[in-house]
Design a protein around this motif. Structure first.
Motif, PDB file in Angstrom:
ATOM      1  N   VAL A 172      -8.338   3.494  15.782  1.00 50.32           N
ATOM      2  CA  VAL A 172      -8.581   2.716  14.566  1.00 50.32           C
ATOM      3  C   VAL A 172     -10.066   2.414  14.430  1.00 50.32           C
ATOM      4  N   ALA A 173     -10.695   2.023  15.529  1.00 49.99           N
ATOM      5  CA  ALA A 173     -12.130   1.733  15.503  1.00 49.99           C
ATOM      6  C   ALA A 173     -12.921   2.974  15.093  1.00 49.99           C
ATOM      7  N   LYS A 174     -12.492   4.133  15.592  1.00 47.49           N
ATOM      8  CA  LYS A 174     -13.178   5.388  15.276  1.00 47.49           C
ATOM      9  C   LYS A 174     -13.003   5.747  13.803  1.00 47.49           C
ATOM     10  N   GLU A 175     -11.792   5.508  13.268  1.00 46.53           N
ATOM     11  CA  GLU A 175     -11.488   5.884  11.884  1.00 46.53           C
ATOM     12  C   GLU A 175     -12.119   4.922  10.878  1.00 46.53           C
ATOM     13  N   SER A 176     -12.356   3.685  11.298  1.00 49.37           N
ATOM     14  CA  SER A 176     -12.855   2.674  10.369  1.00 49.37           C
ATOM     15  C   SER A 176     -14.341   2.422  10.599  1.00 49.37           C
ATOM     16  N   GLY A 177     -14.835   1.390   9.977  1.00 55.29           N
ATOM     17  CA  GLY A 177     -16.244   1.056  10.164  1.00 55.29           C
ATOM     18  C   GLY A 177     -16.480  -0.403   9.865  1.00 55.29           C
ATOM     19  N   GLY A 178     -17.712  -0.841  10.049  1.00 55.95           N
ATOM     20  CA  GLY A 178     -18.084  -2.199   9.690  1.00 55.95           C
ATOM     21  C   GLY A 178     -17.327  -3.250  10.472  1.00 55.95           C
ATOM     22  N   THR A 179     -16.925  -4.285   9.758  1.00 53.65           N
ATOM     23  CA  THR A 179     -16.283  -5.437  10.381  1.00 53.65           C
ATOM     24  C   THR A 179     -14.989  -5.051  11.072  1.00 53.65           C
ATOM     25  N   PHE A 180     -14.191  -4.174  10.451  1.00 49.70           N
ATOM     26  CA  PHE A 180     -12.904  -3.851  11.042  1.00 49.70           C
ATOM     27  C   PHE A 180     -13.068  -3.111  12.365  1.00 49.70           C
ATOM     28  N   LEU A 234       4.714   1.694  15.022  1.00 45.83           N
ATOM     29  CA  LEU A 234       3.529   0.895  14.723  1.00 45.83           C
ATOM     30  C   LEU A 234       3.473  -0.321  15.637  1.00 45.83           C
ATOM     31  N   GLY A 235       4.621  -0.950  15.867  1.00 50.84           N
ATOM     32  CA  GLY A 235       4.656  -2.101  16.751  1.00 50.84           C
ATOM     33  C   GLY A 235       4.206  -1.760  18.157  1.00 50.84           C
ATOM     34  N   ASP A 236       4.714  -0.656  18.689  1.00 50.57           N
ATOM     35  CA  ASP A 236       4.314  -0.252  20.040  1.00 50.57           C
ATOM     36  C   ASP A 236       2.832   0.073  20.110  1.00 50.57           C
ATOM     37  N   ASN A 237       2.317   0.694  19.059  1.00 53.51           N
ATOM     38  CA  ASN A 237       0.901   1.045  19.082  1.00 53.51           C
ATOM     39  C   ASN A 237      -0.005  -0.165  18.891  1.00 53.51           C
ATOM     40  N   ALA A 240       0.861  -1.185   0.000  1.00 51.57           N
ATOM     41  CA  ALA A 240       0.000   0.000   0.000  1.00 51.57           C
ATOM     42  C   ALA A 240       0.901   1.239   0.000  1.00 51.57           C
ATOM     43  N   PRO A 241       1.647   1.425  -1.101  1.00 42.91           N
ATOM     44  CA  PRO A 241       2.661   2.492  -1.130  1.00 42.91           C
ATOM     45  C   PRO A 241       2.113   3.892  -0.890  1.00 42.91           C
ATOM     46  N   GLN A 242       0.893   4.163  -1.377  1.00 38.64           N
ATOM     47  CA  GLN A 242       0.339   5.500  -1.160  1.00 38.64           C
ATOM     48  C   GLN A 242       0.034   5.730   0.310  1.00 38.64           C
ATOM     49  N   ALA A 243      -0.540   4.727   0.967  1.00 44.48           N
ATOM     50  CA  ALA A 243      -0.815   4.841   2.403  1.00 44.48           C
ATOM     51  C   ALA A 243       0.487   5.039   3.173  1.00 44.48           C
ATOM     52  N   TYR A 244       1.533   4.338   2.752  1.00 43.83           N
ATOM     53  CA  TYR A 244       2.817   4.458   3.452  1.00 43.83           C
ATOM     54  C   TYR A 244       3.438   5.831   3.217  1.00 43.83           C
ATOM     55  N   ARG A 245       3.360   6.326   1.984  1.00 45.00           N
ATOM     56  CA  ARG A 245       3.890   7.664   1.708  1.00 45.00           C
ATOM     57  C   ARG A 245       3.131   8.722   2.496  1.00 45.00           C
ATOM     58  N   ASN A 246       1.822   8.572   2.595  1.00 48.66           N
ATOM     59  CA  ASN A 246       1.025   9.504   3.399  1.00 48.66           C
ATOM     60  C   ASN A 246       1.486   9.481   4.852  1.00 48.66           C
ATOM     61  N   ALA A 295      -0.177  12.924  17.887  1.00 53.65           N
ATOM     62  CA  ALA A 295      -0.230  13.149  16.440  1.00 53.65           C
ATOM     63  C   ALA A 295       0.270  11.913  15.697  1.00 53.65           C
ATOM     64  N   VAL A 296       1.279  11.262  16.245  1.00 53.04           N
ATOM     65  CA  VAL A 296       1.810  10.037  15.645  1.00 53.04           C
ATOM     66  C   VAL A 296       0.750   8.946  15.633  1.00 53.04           C
ATOM     67  N   ARG A 297       0.070   8.775  16.767  1.00 52.60           N
ATOM     68  CA  ARG A 297      -0.947   7.725  16.878  1.00 52.60           C
ATOM     69  C   ARG A 297      -2.076   7.958  15.869  1.00 52.60           C
ATOM     70  N   LYS A 298      -2.471   9.215  15.693  1.00 50.40           N
ATOM     71  CA  LYS A 298      -3.522   9.532  14.724  1.00 50.40           C
ATOM     72  C   LYS A 298      -3.088   9.161  13.313  1.00 50.40           C
ATOM     73  N   ALA A 299      -1.842   9.504  12.953  1.00 49.02           N
ATOM     74  CA  ALA A 299      -1.340   9.209  11.611  1.00 49.02           C
ATOM     75  C   ALA A 299      -1.217   7.713  11.388  1.00 49.02           C
ATOM     76  N   LEU A 300      -0.757   6.994  12.406  1.00 46.95           N
ATOM     77  CA  LEU A 300      -0.622   5.536  12.294  1.00 46.95           C
ATOM     78  C   LEU A 300      -1.984   4.873  12.117  1.00 46.95           C
ATOM     79  N   ALA A 301      -2.972   5.328  12.890  1.00 49.83           N
ATOM     80  CA  ALA A 301      -4.312   4.747  12.789  1.00 49.83           C
ATOM     81  C   ALA A 301      -4.888   4.955  11.398  1.00 49.83           C
ATOM     82  N   GLN A 302      -4.705   6.142  10.854  1.00 47.91           N
ATOM     83  CA  GLN A 302      -5.215   6.411   9.503  1.00 47.91           C
ATOM     84  C   GLN A 302      -4.546   5.501   8.478  1.00 47.91           C
ATOM     85  N   ALA A 303      -3.220   5.308   8.646  1.00 46.03           N
ATOM     86  CA  ALA A 303      -2.492   4.460   7.708  1.00 46.03           C
ATOM     87  C   ALA A 303      -2.946   3.015   7.797  1.00 46.03           C
ATOM     88  N   VAL A 304      -3.183   2.534   9.001  1.00 44.23           N
ATOM     89  CA  VAL A 304      -3.627   1.152   9.183  1.00 44.23           C
ATOM     90  C   VAL A 304      -5.005   0.948   8.552  1.00 44.23           C
TER      91      VAL A 304
END
Length: 228
Positions: free
Chosen positions: A176-184, A163-166, A118-124, A216-225
């Protein structure tokens, strides 16, 4: 949970790849995951390490990966590793003797899979964290990283640790639950419940000292995941 022939083939391939790069490693596959848990805890029946192994396998599975448990003996300590080859693209190798929680190691190694898959997600993610990473020199010293390694490469390792620590952090999965929906979202809530049983029993990378704003790091990581 027996290590089948596929596991043995994977560890043999990893050993060949490492040795082809002049790294004299011996990679030994584990026959049973519970043998791995016993090797960490020193005795049977201790739930902490075994639960961490189970959670590591579950988290890897969510992202379509398989954990191959192993012991890596060589010139340096190896917590885990992924290999950029087509036949090992679905594998995360984890050394069962690591003092770092198995599910934290899976999180770190997933960051390297994300970069490829997911190169775009990683670049973001890289852009979001660009101004937040710090203490690269300290990181180099702590992990004995060669001098010819670029700051960009060191940053990738720091991102992996973050990412590992989080992956061990309940607040991260809440985001992550807040940013996503449905099954995830349901999966993230299940992971939070599992983490409640592991409080005080896990050890991460200690990556917070390499960032200036963990929120801020946690927010960015959650969005990427979620994107991944």
């Amino acid at each position: 949970f027996a290590a089948d022939e596929t596991n043995r083939e994977a560890t043999e391939k990893l050993q060949r790849i490492l040795r082809s790069q002049y790294h004299d490693f011996t990679i030994t596959p584990l026959v049973l995951r519970d043998d791995a848990a016993e090797s960490v805890s020193g005795r049977k029946g201790r739930s902490g390490p075994r639960d961490s192994f189970q959670l590591a396998e579950s988290l890897a599975g969510i992202f379509g990966k398989k954990v191959v448990w192993m012991r890596a003996d060589g010139p340096w300590k190896m917590n885990g590793v992924v290999v950029r080859s087509a036949d090992l693209s679905g594998v995360i190798f984890v050394d069962v003797r690591s003092r770092t929680a198995a599910h934290a190691i899976v999180g770190h190694e997933l960051s390297h899979h994300m970069e490829v898959e997911a190169p775009q997600a990683y670049r973001n993610l890289q852009r979001a964290l660009a101004g937040l990473l710090r203490n690269h020199a300290e990181y180099r010293t702590e992990y004995q990283i060669p001098n010819n390694t670029t700051d960009a490469e060191v940053s990738k390792e720091i991102i992996g640790d973050l990412l590992g620590d989080n992956f061990t952090n309940r607040k991260f999965w809440s985001r992550v639950a807040k940013e996503s929906g449905g099954t995830f979202r349901q999966i993230a809530n299940t992971i939070k419940a599992w983490l409640d049983d592991l409080i005080g029993k896990v050890r991460g990378f200690g990556s917070e000292r390499f960032v200036s704003d963990i929120h801020a790091v946690r927010k960015a990581l959650a969005q990427a995941v979620v994107e991944y």
